[in-house]
Write an enzyme that holds these catalytic residues in place. Structure first.
Site, PDB file in Angstrom:
ATOM      1  N   LYS A 171     -31.812   2.882 -25.282  1.00  0.00           N
ATOM      2  CA  LYS A 171     -31.733   3.890 -23.354  1.00  0.00           C
ATOM      3  C   LYS A 171     -31.121   4.465 -22.606  1.00  0.00           C
ATOM      4  O   LYS A 171     -31.293   5.744 -22.511  1.00  0.00           O
ATOM      5  CB  LYS A 171     -32.189   2.665 -22.625  1.00  0.00           C
ATOM      6  CG  LYS A 171     -31.796   2.568 -21.338  1.00  0.00           C
ATOM      7  CD  LYS A 171     -33.308   2.543 -20.963  1.00  0.00           C
ATOM      8  CE  LYS A 171     -33.396   3.074 -18.894  1.00  0.00           C
ATOM      9  NZ  LYS A 171     -34.372   3.366 -18.418  1.00  0.00           N
ATOM     10  N   LYS A 246     -26.664   5.482 -12.856  1.00  0.00           N
ATOM     11  CA  LYS A 246     -26.357   4.183 -13.067  1.00  0.00           C
ATOM     12  C   LYS A 246     -25.776   4.881 -15.219  1.00  0.00           C
ATOM     13  O   LYS A 246     -25.413   3.809 -15.603  1.00  0.00           O
ATOM     14  CB  LYS A 246     -27.524   3.465 -12.463  1.00  0.00           C
ATOM     15  CG  LYS A 246     -27.254   1.969 -13.752  1.00  0.00           C
ATOM     16  CD  LYS A 246     -28.025   0.684 -13.599  1.00  0.00           C
ATOM     17  CE  LYS A 246     -27.985  -0.414 -14.364  1.00  0.00           C
ATOM     18  NZ  LYS A 246     -28.947  -1.307 -14.192  1.00  0.00           N
TER      19      LYS A 246
HETATM   20  P1  NAD Z   1     -35.065  -4.222  -8.123  1.00  0.00           P
HETATM   21  O1  NAD Z   1     -32.895  -3.935  -7.495  1.00  0.00           O
HETATM   22  O2  NAD Z   1     -36.470  -3.409  -7.307  1.00  0.00           O
HETATM   23  O3  NAD Z   1     -35.018  -5.528  -8.507  1.00  0.00           O
HETATM   24  C1  NAD Z   1     -34.139  -6.274  -8.861  1.00  0.00           C
HETATM   25  C2  NAD Z   1     -34.162  -7.952  -8.500  1.00  0.00           C
HETATM   26  O4  NAD Z   1     -33.465  -9.087  -9.707  1.00  0.00           O
HETATM   27  C3  NAD Z   1     -34.045  -8.177  -7.068  1.00  0.00           C
HETATM   28  O5  NAD Z   1     -35.254  -8.305  -6.258  1.00  0.00           O
HETATM   29  C4  NAD Z   1     -32.699  -8.335  -6.604  1.00  0.00           C
HETATM   30  O6  NAD Z   1     -32.966  -9.127  -5.615  1.00  0.00           O
HETATM   31  C5  NAD Z   1     -33.123 -10.028  -7.936  1.00  0.00           C
HETATM   32  N1  NAD Z   1     -32.080 -10.054  -8.330  1.00  0.00           N
HETATM   33  C6  NAD Z   1     -31.128  -9.965  -8.479  1.00  0.00           C
HETATM   34  N2  NAD Z   1     -29.886 -11.038  -8.784  1.00  0.00           N
HETATM   35  C7  NAD Z   1     -31.451 -12.416  -9.188  1.00  0.00           C
HETATM   36  C8  NAD Z   1     -30.678 -13.204  -9.165  1.00  0.00           C
HETATM   37  N3  NAD Z   1     -29.448 -13.778  -9.863  1.00  0.00           N
HETATM   38  N4  NAD Z   1     -31.641 -14.099  -9.989  1.00  0.00           N
HETATM   39  C9  NAD Z   1     -32.724 -13.253  -9.321  1.00  0.00           C
HETATM   40  N5  NAD Z   1     -32.810 -12.690  -9.098  1.00  0.00           N
HETATM   41  C10 NAD Z   1     -32.541 -11.911  -8.837  1.00  0.00           C
HETATM   42  O7  NAD Z   1     -33.898  -2.941  -8.999  1.00  0.00           O
HETATM   43  P2  NAD Z   1     -35.205  -2.454 -10.390  1.00  0.00           P
HETATM   44  O8  NAD Z   1     -35.703  -0.641  -9.351  1.00  0.00           O
HETATM   45  O9  NAD Z   1     -36.259  -3.778 -10.091  1.00  0.00           O
HETATM   46  O10 NAD Z   1     -34.545  -2.400 -11.773  1.00  0.00           O
HETATM   47  C11 NAD Z   1     -34.033  -3.385 -11.991  1.00  0.00           C
HETATM   48  C12 NAD Z   1     -34.267  -3.006 -13.677  1.00  0.00           C
HETATM   49  O11 NAD Z   1     -34.927  -2.514 -14.185  1.00  0.00           O
HETATM   50  C13 NAD Z   1     -32.199  -2.665 -13.580  1.00  0.00           C
HETATM   51  O12 NAD Z   1     -31.383  -2.929 -14.807  1.00  0.00           O
HETATM   52  C14 NAD Z   1     -32.627  -0.859 -13.032  1.00  0.00           C
HETATM   53  O13 NAD Z   1     -32.063  -0.055 -13.696  1.00  0.00           O
HETATM   54  C15 NAD Z   1     -34.340  -0.803 -14.790  1.00  0.00           C
HETATM   55  N6  NAD Z   1     -34.973   0.660 -14.640  1.00  0.00           N
HETATM   56  C16 NAD Z   1     -35.727   0.761 -13.274  1.00  0.00           C
HETATM   57  C17 NAD Z   1     -36.635   1.921 -13.446  1.00  0.00           C
HETATM   58  C18 NAD Z   1     -36.601   2.290 -12.035  1.00  0.00           C
HETATM   59  O14 NAD Z   1     -37.670   3.319 -11.353  1.00  0.00           O
HETATM   60  N7  NAD Z   1     -36.209   1.410 -10.678  1.00  0.00           N
HETATM   61  C19 NAD Z   1     -37.239   2.313 -14.484  1.00  0.00           C
HETATM   62  C20 NAD Z   1     -36.476   2.024 -15.690  1.00  0.00           C
HETATM   63  C21 NAD Z   1     -34.343   1.362 -16.078  1.00  0.00           C
END
Ligand code: NAD
Length: 295
Positions: A171, A246
């Protein structure tokens, strides 16, 4: 059909969990933000009151969390997944995190008797909603085969990249190519404009020449040549500049830890940092064209 515990129901996790429900699986979800698990229950899943409850509920436990420290605490902390998951549960972390943490948590899982996969995704929220994500997966081949049908309910392209941590490695290497090539395309269009060369003309030539790349032909950062690109909707994401930053930082962390010279990756990380510092982290990453053009 499988029983699945799903922890982390944010922008990506919520639609991914919903797609597992749609595919007929029994999904018990948890998020620290009140209401997110209930939203899953409205769509046919189950709401867990704690991470432990979600972890104990599945033959497969999937996590989709913001960053490495969250993954460490959810798996290794008090009441964490390793202490709560049922015997023989398969653990799948889909978060994008540093390779070192992915390997350390997978080793701890293995010591506790669990198979664990790192399975970060590309495709963004749109891909999560339409179940068309790409999964890059690190871990044992048998564990990969066990997870594959579930990943197929959330994604379209599912690739085994090798042992633990290699999903994260794939990635960040891919996104370093993308960040660097996007900046190169932006610089070329900015220079063309100053030289009196029309953007469409440069596009028509480069799209068929040696400068051709995905950032140019599928995601052109200049409005016009590629109608579906975010440049035509004021750089609404898409894939945000903050997310690109990031991933570039994770690549730099890995390069530093493994004595690898990545000067263009470092320059791209610095440029995205400057761009995001202007308060534009929520724009699509191709919006860096505006920053480069005015420099
Ligand atoms: P987000 O912040 O919307 O979602 C993360 C969720 O995890 C939140 O709802 C948060 O409340 C929850 N969380 C945090 N700590 C927690 C815990 N201890 N227990 C339970 N829940 C907990 O982020 P996202 O956009 O959904 O991204 C998630 C992952 O995917 C990240 O690592 C990001 O880099 C990756 N990602 C995101 C995208 C994108 O376009 N958004 C694309 C590819 C990869």
């Amino acid at each position: 059909m499988a029983t699945i515990g799903f922890i982390g129901l944010g922008n990506m996790g919520a639609p991914m969990a919903a797609n597992l429900v749609k595919a007929g699986h029994h999904v018990t979800g948890f998020d620290i933000v009140a209401g997110r698990a209930k939203a899953l229950a409205v769509q046919g899943g189950q709401a867990a009151a704690t991470a432990s409850e979600a972890a104990a509920a599945g033959e497969i436990v999937i996590t989709m969390l913001p960053a490495g420290p969250d993954v460490r605490s959810v798996y290794l902390g008090n009441g964490g997944v390793l202490g709560q998951a049922s015997e023989d549960a398969l653990l799948v972390d889909c978060s994008t995190i540093d390779v070192e943490t992915a390997r350390a948590v997978a080793a701890a899982a293995s010591n506790a008797g669990f198979d664990m996969l790192d399975a970060p995704v590309s495709g963004g929220v749109g891909g999560a909603e339409t179940a068309s994500l790409t999964f890059m997966v690190g871990g044992k081949a048998e564990a990969f085969e066990r997870a594959r049908p579930l990943l197929a309910a959330m994604g379209r392209t599912i690739v085994h990249a090798g042992p633990a941590g290699n999903g994260q490695a794939a990635k960040i290497c891919n996104n370093m190519i993308l960040g660097v090539s996007m900046i190169a395309v932006c610089e070329a269009f900015a220079l063309a404009e100053r030289l009196g060369l029309e953007a469409q003309t440069l596009f028509d030539i480069s799209a068929k020449s040696s400068g051709q790349c995905w950032a140019l032909t599928s995601y052109c950062p200049v409005p016009g040549p590629v109608p579906a690109s975010p440049a035509n909707r004021d750089y609404g994401p898409g894939f945000t500049a903050a997310m690109m930053l990031k991933d570039l930082r994770l690549a730099q962390q890995a390069a530093g830890a493994n004595a690898t010279a990545t000067p263009l990756g470092a320059a791209a990380a610095n440029l995205y940092q400057l761009f995001v510092d202007e308060g534009t982290g929520g724009l699509d990453f191709s919006g860096i064209y505006r920053f480069i053009r005015k420099a």
